[in-house]
Design a protein around this motif. Structure first.
Motif, PDB file in Angstrom:
ATOM      1  N   ALA A 148      -6.239  -5.288   0.034  1.00  0.00           N
ATOM      2  CA  ALA A 148      -5.107  -5.773   0.831  1.00  0.00           C
ATOM      3  C   ALA A 148      -5.456  -7.044   1.597  1.00  0.00           C
ATOM      4  CB  ALA A 148      -4.652  -4.689   1.802  1.00  0.00           C
ATOM      5  N   LEU A 149      -6.740  -7.304   1.819  1.00  0.00           N
ATOM      6  CA  LEU A 149      -7.168  -8.512   2.515  1.00  0.00           C
ATOM      7  C   LEU A 149      -7.274  -9.719   1.596  1.00  0.00           C
ATOM      8  CD1 LEU A 149      -9.936  -7.094   4.881  1.00  0.00           C
ATOM      9  CD2 LEU A 149      -7.939  -8.400   5.623  1.00  0.00           C
ATOM     10  N   VAL A 150      -7.320  -9.501   0.306  1.00  0.00           N
ATOM     11  CA  VAL A 150      -7.516 -10.597  -0.640  1.00  0.00           C
ATOM     12  C   VAL A 150      -6.246 -11.440  -0.702  1.00  0.00           C
ATOM     13  CG1 VAL A 150      -8.020 -11.208  -3.030  1.00  0.00           C
ATOM     14  CG2 VAL A 150      -9.153  -9.246  -1.969  1.00  0.00           C
ATOM     15  N   PRO A 151      -6.334 -12.738  -0.433  1.00  0.00           N
ATOM     16  CA  PRO A 151      -5.126 -13.582  -0.489  1.00  0.00           C
ATOM     17  C   PRO A 151      -4.568 -13.659  -1.910  1.00  0.00           C
ATOM     18  CG  PRO A 151      -6.904 -14.663   0.726  1.00  0.00           C
ATOM     19  CD  PRO A 151      -7.506 -13.472   0.055  1.00  0.00           C
ATOM     20  N   PHE A 152      -3.258 -13.638  -2.006  1.00  0.00           N
ATOM     21  CA  PHE A 152      -2.526 -13.779  -3.262  1.00  0.00           C
ATOM     22  C   PHE A 152      -2.861 -12.676  -4.266  1.00  0.00           C
ATOM     23  CE2 PHE A 152      -3.346 -18.065  -1.544  1.00  0.00           C
ATOM     24  CZ  PHE A 152      -2.051 -18.414  -1.208  1.00  0.00           C
ATOM     25  N   PHE A 153      -3.284 -11.533  -3.771  1.00  0.00           N
ATOM     26  CA  PHE A 153      -3.517 -10.377  -4.647  1.00  0.00           C
ATOM     27  C   PHE A 153      -2.296  -9.472  -4.532  1.00  0.00           C
ATOM     28  CE2 PHE A 153      -5.128  -6.107  -5.612  1.00  0.00           C
ATOM     29  CZ  PHE A 153      -5.713  -6.341  -6.842  1.00  0.00           C
ATOM     30  N   TYR A 154      -1.447  -9.491  -5.542  1.00  0.00           N
ATOM     31  CA  TYR A 154      -0.195  -8.748  -5.512  1.00  0.00           C
ATOM     32  C   TYR A 154      -0.206  -7.730  -6.643  1.00  0.00           C
ATOM     33  CZ  TYR A 154       1.000 -13.092  -3.054  1.00  0.00           C
ATOM     34  OH  TYR A 154       1.003 -14.167  -2.218  1.00  0.00           O
ATOM     35  N   LYS A 155      -0.867  -6.638  -6.416  1.00  0.00           N
ATOM     36  CA  LYS A 155      -0.951  -5.614  -7.455  1.00  0.00           C
ATOM     37  C   LYS A 155      -1.274  -4.275  -6.811  1.00  0.00           C
ATOM     38  CE  LYS A 155      -3.212  -4.441 -11.833  1.00  0.00           C
ATOM     39  NZ  LYS A 155      -1.920  -4.178 -12.486  1.00  0.00           N
ATOM     40  N   GLY A 156      -0.594  -3.231  -7.280  1.00  0.00           N
ATOM     41  CA  GLY A 156      -0.899  -1.898  -6.800  1.00  0.00           C
ATOM     42  C   GLY A 156      -2.275  -1.451  -7.247  1.00  0.00           C
ATOM     43  N   LEU A 157      -2.944  -0.701  -6.402  1.00  0.00           N
ATOM     44  CA  LEU A 157      -4.296  -0.247  -6.693  1.00  0.00           C
ATOM     45  C   LEU A 157      -4.335   1.266  -6.525  1.00  0.00           C
ATOM     46  CD1 LEU A 157      -7.189  -1.228  -7.359  1.00  0.00           C
ATOM     47  CD2 LEU A 157      -7.637  -1.245  -4.903  1.00  0.00           C
ATOM     48  N   SER A 158      -4.513   1.966  -7.629  1.00  0.00           N
ATOM     49  CA  SER A 158      -4.536   3.428  -7.599  1.00  0.00           C
ATOM     50  C   SER A 158      -5.975   3.904  -7.478  1.00  0.00           C
ATOM     51  CB  SER A 158      -3.900   3.994  -8.868  1.00  0.00           C
ATOM     52  OG  SER A 158      -3.925   5.401  -8.851  1.00  0.00           O
ATOM     53  N   VAL A 159      -6.250   4.694  -6.464  1.00  0.00           N
ATOM     54  CA  VAL A 159      -7.583   5.232  -6.241  1.00  0.00           C
ATOM     55  C   VAL A 159      -7.486   6.752  -6.144  1.00  0.00           C
ATOM     56  CG1 VAL A 159      -8.372   3.162  -5.046  1.00  0.00           C
ATOM     57  CG2 VAL A 159      -7.363   5.020  -3.728  1.00  0.00           C
ATOM     58  N   TYR A 487       9.600   5.975 -14.106  1.00  0.00           N
ATOM     59  CA  TYR A 487       8.382   6.026 -13.299  1.00  0.00           C
ATOM     60  C   TYR A 487       7.432   4.885 -13.665  1.00  0.00           C
ATOM     61  CZ  TYR A 487       9.160  10.534 -10.997  1.00  0.00           C
ATOM     62  OH  TYR A 487       9.641  11.547 -10.208  1.00  0.00           O
ATOM     63  N   ARG A 488       7.262   4.636 -14.967  1.00  0.00           N
ATOM     64  CA  ARG A 488       6.363   3.564 -15.391  1.00  0.00           C
ATOM     65  C   ARG A 488       6.885   2.199 -14.947  1.00  0.00           C
ATOM     66  NH1 ARG A 488       5.344   6.779 -20.159  1.00  0.00           N
ATOM     67  NH2 ARG A 488       7.122   5.829 -21.232  1.00  0.00           N
ATOM     68  N   GLY A 489       8.199   2.026 -15.018  1.00  0.00           N
ATOM     69  CA  GLY A 489       8.766   0.765 -14.568  1.00  0.00           C
ATOM     70  C   GLY A 489       8.562   0.535 -13.080  1.00  0.00           C
ATOM     71  N   LEU A 490       8.652   1.598 -12.281  1.00  0.00           N
ATOM     72  CA  LEU A 490       8.433   1.470 -10.840  1.00  0.00           C
ATOM     73  C   LEU A 490       6.986   1.164 -10.514  1.00  0.00           C
ATOM     74  CD1 LEU A 490      10.671   4.395  -9.523  1.00  0.00           C
ATOM     75  CD2 LEU A 490      11.171   1.956  -9.460  1.00  0.00           C
ATOM     76  N   GLU A 491       6.067   1.727 -11.278  1.00  0.00           N
ATOM     77  CA  GLU A 491       4.651   1.449 -11.039  1.00  0.00           C
ATOM     78  C   GLU A 491       4.311   0.002 -11.376  1.00  0.00           C
ATOM     79  OE1 GLU A 491       2.309   4.283 -13.126  1.00  0.00           O
ATOM     80  OE2 GLU A 491       3.031   6.003 -11.968  1.00  0.00           O
ATOM     81  N   ARG A 492       4.951  -0.555 -12.405  1.00  0.00           N
ATOM     82  CA  ARG A 492       4.701  -1.961 -12.740  1.00  0.00           C
ATOM     83  C   ARG A 492       5.254  -2.888 -11.672  1.00  0.00           C
ATOM     84  NH1 ARG A 492       6.785  -0.258 -17.970  1.00  0.00           N
ATOM     85  NH2 ARG A 492       5.065   0.197 -19.409  1.00  0.00           N
ATOM     86  N   LEU A 493       6.259  -2.434 -10.938  1.00  0.00           N
ATOM     87  CA  LEU A 493       6.856  -3.256  -9.889  1.00  0.00           C
ATOM     88  C   LEU A 493       5.979  -3.357  -8.648  1.00  0.00           C
ATOM     89  CD1 LEU A 493       9.384  -4.826  -8.878  1.00  0.00           C
ATOM     90  CD2 LEU A 493      10.304  -2.632  -8.108  1.00  0.00           C
ATOM     91  N   SER A 494       5.060  -2.442  -8.473  1.00  0.00           N
ATOM     92  CA  SER A 494       4.259  -2.380  -7.251  1.00  0.00           C
ATOM     93  C   SER A 494       3.427  -3.648  -7.081  1.00  0.00           C
ATOM     94  CB  SER A 494       3.334  -1.155  -7.291  1.00  0.00           C
ATOM     95  OG  SER A 494       2.506  -1.127  -6.154  1.00  0.00           O
ATOM     96  N   VAL A 495       3.493  -4.239  -5.883  1.00  0.00           N
ATOM     97  CA  VAL A 495       2.710  -5.433  -5.553  1.00  0.00           C
ATOM     98  C   VAL A 495       1.821  -5.190  -4.343  1.00  0.00           C
ATOM     99  CG1 VAL A 495       4.455  -6.987  -6.518  1.00  0.00           C
ATOM    100  CG2 VAL A 495       4.579  -6.334  -4.110  1.00  0.00           C
ATOM    101  N   ASN A 496       1.731  -3.962  -3.901  1.00  0.00           N
ATOM    102  CA  ASN A 496       0.978  -3.623  -2.690  1.00  0.00           C
ATOM    103  C   ASN A 496      -0.240  -2.791  -3.066  1.00  0.00           C
ATOM    104  OD1 ASN A 496       0.075  -2.945  -0.140  1.00  0.00           O
ATOM    105  ND2 ASN A 496       2.089  -2.369   0.633  1.00  0.00           N
ATOM    106  N   PRO A 497      -1.458  -3.249  -2.769  1.00  0.00           N
ATOM    107  CA  PRO A 497      -2.655  -2.463  -3.086  1.00  0.00           C
ATOM    108  C   PRO A 497      -2.721  -1.122  -2.365  1.00  0.00           C
ATOM    109  CG  PRO A 497      -3.226  -4.740  -2.546  1.00  0.00           C
ATOM    110  CD  PRO A 497      -1.802  -4.555  -2.177  1.00  0.00           C
ATOM    111  N   LEU A 498      -1.955  -0.951  -1.295  1.00  0.00           N
ATOM    112  CA  LEU A 498      -2.004   0.292  -0.530  1.00  0.00           C
ATOM    113  C   LEU A 498      -1.118   1.378  -1.132  1.00  0.00           C
ATOM    114  CD1 LEU A 498      -1.829  -1.177   3.094  1.00  0.00           C
ATOM    115  CD2 LEU A 498      -3.829  -0.776   1.667  1.00  0.00           C
ATOM    116  N   GLU A 499      -0.236   1.017  -2.056  1.00  0.00           N
ATOM    117  CA  GLU A 499       0.645   1.999  -2.676  1.00  0.00           C
ATOM    118  C   GLU A 499      -0.121   2.844  -3.693  1.00  0.00           C
ATOM    119  OE1 GLU A 499       3.678   2.869  -2.153  1.00  0.00           O
ATOM    120  OE2 GLU A 499       4.479   1.294  -0.865  1.00  0.00           O
ATOM    121  N   ASN A 500       0.291   4.110  -3.836  1.00  0.00           N
ATOM    122  CA  ASN A 500      -0.297   5.028  -4.806  1.00  0.00           C
ATOM    123  C   ASN A 500       0.737   5.357  -5.878  1.00  0.00           C
ATOM    124  OD1 ASN A 500      -2.950   5.708  -3.390  1.00  0.00           O
ATOM    125  ND2 ASN A 500      -1.467   6.264  -1.809  1.00  0.00           N
ATOM    126  N   ASN A 501       0.253   5.754  -7.050  1.00  0.00           N
ATOM    127  CA  ASN A 501       1.187   6.131  -8.107  1.00  0.00           C
ATOM    128  C   ASN A 501       1.742   7.522  -7.853  1.00  0.00           C
ATOM    129  OD1 ASN A 501      -0.837   7.952  -8.896  1.00  0.00           O
ATOM    130  ND2 ASN A 501      -1.690   6.520 -10.387  1.00  0.00           N
TER     131      ASN A 501
END
Length: 713
Positions: A148-159, A487-501
């Motif tokens: 979330a601190l990385v500039p211009f990083f717009y992608k969901g990150l599932s952990v 569901y898959r379409g919504l996951e591709r829309l995610s631009v926040n690394p803090l969001e979970n699938n």
């Protein structure tokens, strides 16, 4: 608007074309009536044309929601809303027909928990709602925070989710203290803007703050959706009152606004009513706009009735039969201004489509019917291809959430505005209010994109995606395959690394629920936390004026780490109880005074008199709002007993506000002389003369300074 939506549910959904309009115009009245009867039955079955699932059969006997109550030591209870949801599909076919007859797996999942402070008694008058936990809202993992601190990083990150059972979950809001976070947030934002000068560091901080804010907003949207659905199925035995539900929904919605946490509680009913009406109008406007554009382009418009009483999203379908013709002049003109997708009539991808499809059945009037309709021997099957899914909660245009042909299309639209803002603000250090040329250019750009219906950087797109993800889990009418596609379409829309699938959120909900239950049963857990919050509440009663302001300032400057708390004694416990009940009755009387010109018209006096009596017996000099409310009710009622209690209450309070209200009533020539004489005796002013001119009496009363009046017990 409600009537229009209800009529639309019963009307046939048509695939509009010129031949369709001509055939409908020539249809006889009897055939139209027969089709309407058939379609009413179809609406009850569902637009997906699937037979009733096991979940639908169960819904008739068992409520969707259940509230679990857990007693908290020291006088409190933890209320958890659980819901039966559709489990993940084990089979994902590309056609809707293969899912017919499939038994849906359901499970009960915890959604939201609320802590109610009851002070250990059964009286609702001294109850206070405190923390609210949304069980998908958790502390981000270290990897997510770093991303979330990385500039211009717009992608969901599932952990991998892991919630320690020893640490309490993080509450999304404290309903009993929404003011302090407002000042704290403004303080942090101001300090960050003043002290951070390096562009790279500033970009990282802004990006992190936005990701944190968006993550919280998406979970706030889940909470609002949960409460809205629960309220629509509210039963008489619900542990939540109507006022508590309105309070929670209003405070959750207001927390997104800059100074929303400072709104007075008396404004909650009117705010909630206005927000609900505005949202209903917005959805109706977007419904009609999207339907007209779709039908003019020869597409099939389908509103998704995911909730019980409203439509929040809609699907567009394309008839595959339209691709067989070679005459381009025969195809309908494509109007994609508000659709924001490419022309499907000339898209080669649809000619070779191997994705999800559904088969719909139409009669000779192009009206939707069931496949087994015995009255329609000429029914024809049409293969439908999903094109796009839209959210209807936006102020001006429907916002694209999923493009089935181009999954990157909604993502590009979401990132467009973010990139512009990040580059201009953090890299180029250009402010809209600091550079007149940028201000003019950006204002013109926003005006054009808004008026032209260009879907770029919709502020509510991610909130609508979070709402859709929750609603999909509640609805059983949608086939498993389509649900998986969405569901898959919504996951591709995610631009926040803090969001979970979706899978991680399900596991997170159960883990946080178990951790909260364990924390509630520990003596040093939720009971101790409840005791500390009561100590903070008591400090507000003990330290008023300047001392209280300085303590609030210290809390803001230390980011909440310093909070002054009083040690609870029996006397303080009783004072907390009295103050809460005074606040409850004062709020009720203020609501009455604001709602009607004559109390007896809108309220039953049996409900009003107990609150007036409590103020008359327990009011203090600090109750300015109570004095205003009581004085207003005196002028708005013709009940003699109510007037007598109002007079006693104002005498009991006896502060400047109460005396000012008495003087106002004394100067009112429409008040009976006996009441004015009673006020004059208390105020120690000359009684009104029955023969005196009204203007003269008013001038005498207005010349009196209430601050110099002697206090009379």
């Amino acid at each position: 608007m409600n009537n229009a939506l209800e009529r639309r549910k019963k009307l046939p959904i048509r695939n509009v074309s010129r031949s369709t309009h001509a055939s409908i115009a020539l249809t006889t009245f009897s055939s139209l009536l027969l089709c309407l009867l058939i379609l009413v039955l179809n609406v009850e079955v569902g637009l997906a044309q699937d037979p009733p699932s096991e979940l639908e059969k169960t819904d008739q006997a068992v409520a969707r929601f259940r509230v679990e109550r857990l007693a908290i030591a020291g006088g409190g209870e933890l209320l958890t809303i659980l819901a039966r949801v559709v489990g993940e599909s084990e089979t994902e076919s590309l056609t809707g027909e293969s899912q017919v007859g499939t038994r849906l797996r359901t499970e009960e999942i915890p959604l939201l928990s609320v802590l109610r402070d009851t002070l250990g008694d059964a009286s609702p008058e001294n109850d206070v709602l405190r923390e609210v936990w949304v069980h998908t809202y958790a502390r981000p993992k270290l990897a997510q925070q770093a991303a979330a601190l990385v500039p211009f990083f717009y992608k969901g990150l599932s952990v991998e989710t892991h919630v320690p059972s020893t640490s309490p979950p993080r509450a999304i809001i404290n309903l009993s203290n929404t003011g302090q976070p407002v000042w704290r947030r403004l303080f942090v934002s101001s300090v960050a803007n003043l002290l951070i000068d390096q562009p790279l560091l500033k970009t990282s901080v802004h990006n992190y703050q936005r990701n944190i804010t968006d993550y919280r907003k998406s979970n706030l949207m889940r909470a609002l959706t949960i409460l809205s659905l629960y309220r629509s199925q509210l039963k008489t035995d619900s542990p939540f009152s109507e006022a508590e539900l309105v309070q929670m929904q209003s405070q959750l919605a207001l927390t997104e606004k800059t100074l929303g946490g400072l709104v007075d509680g008396i404004q909650f009913p009117s705010f909630h009513e206005k927000e609900t009406a505005a949202l209903r109008d917005t959805r109706g406007h977007n419904w009609e706009l999207l339907r007209q554009q779709a039908e003019a382009s020869g597409l099939y418009f389908e509103p998704l009735w995911l909730s019980d009483k409203t439509v929040t999203h809609a699907l567009l379908w394309f008839p595959a039969a339209g691709l067989t013709g070679k005459d381009l002049k025969a195809e309908p003109p494509f109007r994609g201004r508000f659709l924001n997708i490419k022309n499907p009539w000339r898209d080669e991808r649809l000619r070779q489509w191997k994705g999800y499809t559904e088969t719909r059945y139409f009669n000779h009037d192009n009206q939707l019917v069931t496949a087994s309709d015995p009255t329609g021997p000429d029914n024809r099957a049409v293969t439908m291809i999903p094109l796009a899914l839209y959210g209807l909660d936006f102020e001006k245009i429907p916002a694209l959430l999923i493009d089935f042909r181009d999954s990157a299309n909604p993502r590009r639209r979401e990132l467009s505005g973010r990139l512009i803002n990040d580059i201009t603000r953090d890299v180029l250090s250009i402010s809209r209010f600091g550079n007149v040329y940028y201000f003019l250019a950006r204002s013109a750009f926003d005006f054009v994109t808004s008026r032209r219906g260009i879907d770029l950087n919709q502020p509510l797109r991610l909130r609508s995606a979070a709402e859709l993800r929750l609603l999909l889990s509640f609805n059983s009418n949608i086939s498993n395959a389509l649900r998986a596609q969405l569901y898959r379409g919504l996951e591709r829309l995610s631009v926040n690394p803090l969001e979970n699938n979706g899978k991680a959120e399900r596991e997170l909900a159960f883990a946080q629920y178990r951790a909260l239950q364990a924390y509630a049963l520990r003596p040093d857990g939720l009971p101790a936390r409840l005791e500390r919050e009561r100590g903070s509440e008591a400090a507000k009663f003990v330290h008023r004026g300047l001392d209280g302001k300085l303590m609030q300032l210290a809390n803001i400057l230390t980011l909440g780490h310093y909070t002054h708390r009083e040690k609870l004694t029996p006397e303080l416990w009783q004072e907390i109880n009295n103050e809460r009940q005074l606040a409850y009755h004062t709020r009720f009387l203020r609501q009455i005074a604001r709602s009607t010109a004559l109390v007896e018209v809108s309220w039953r006096m049996e409900e009003v008199l107990p609150s007036l009596r409590y103020i008359a017996e327990n009011g203090t000099e600090k109750d300015k709002e109570a004095a205003k409310a009581v004085g207003s009710i005196f002028s708005r009622t013709e009940d003699v007993l109510a007037k007598e209690i109002c007079l006693s209450a104002m005498k009991r309070i006896g502060n400047k506000t109460a005396r000012r209200e008495m003087l106002r009533i004394y100067n009112d020539d429409t008040v009976a002389p006996d009441w004015r004489i009673a006020f004059a005796e208390y105020l120690q002013i000359p009684p009104p003369q029955r023969s005196r001119d009204a203007k003269t009496e008013a001038s005498v009363g207005s010349s009196i300074d209430v601050s110099e009046m002697p206090m009379k017990p």
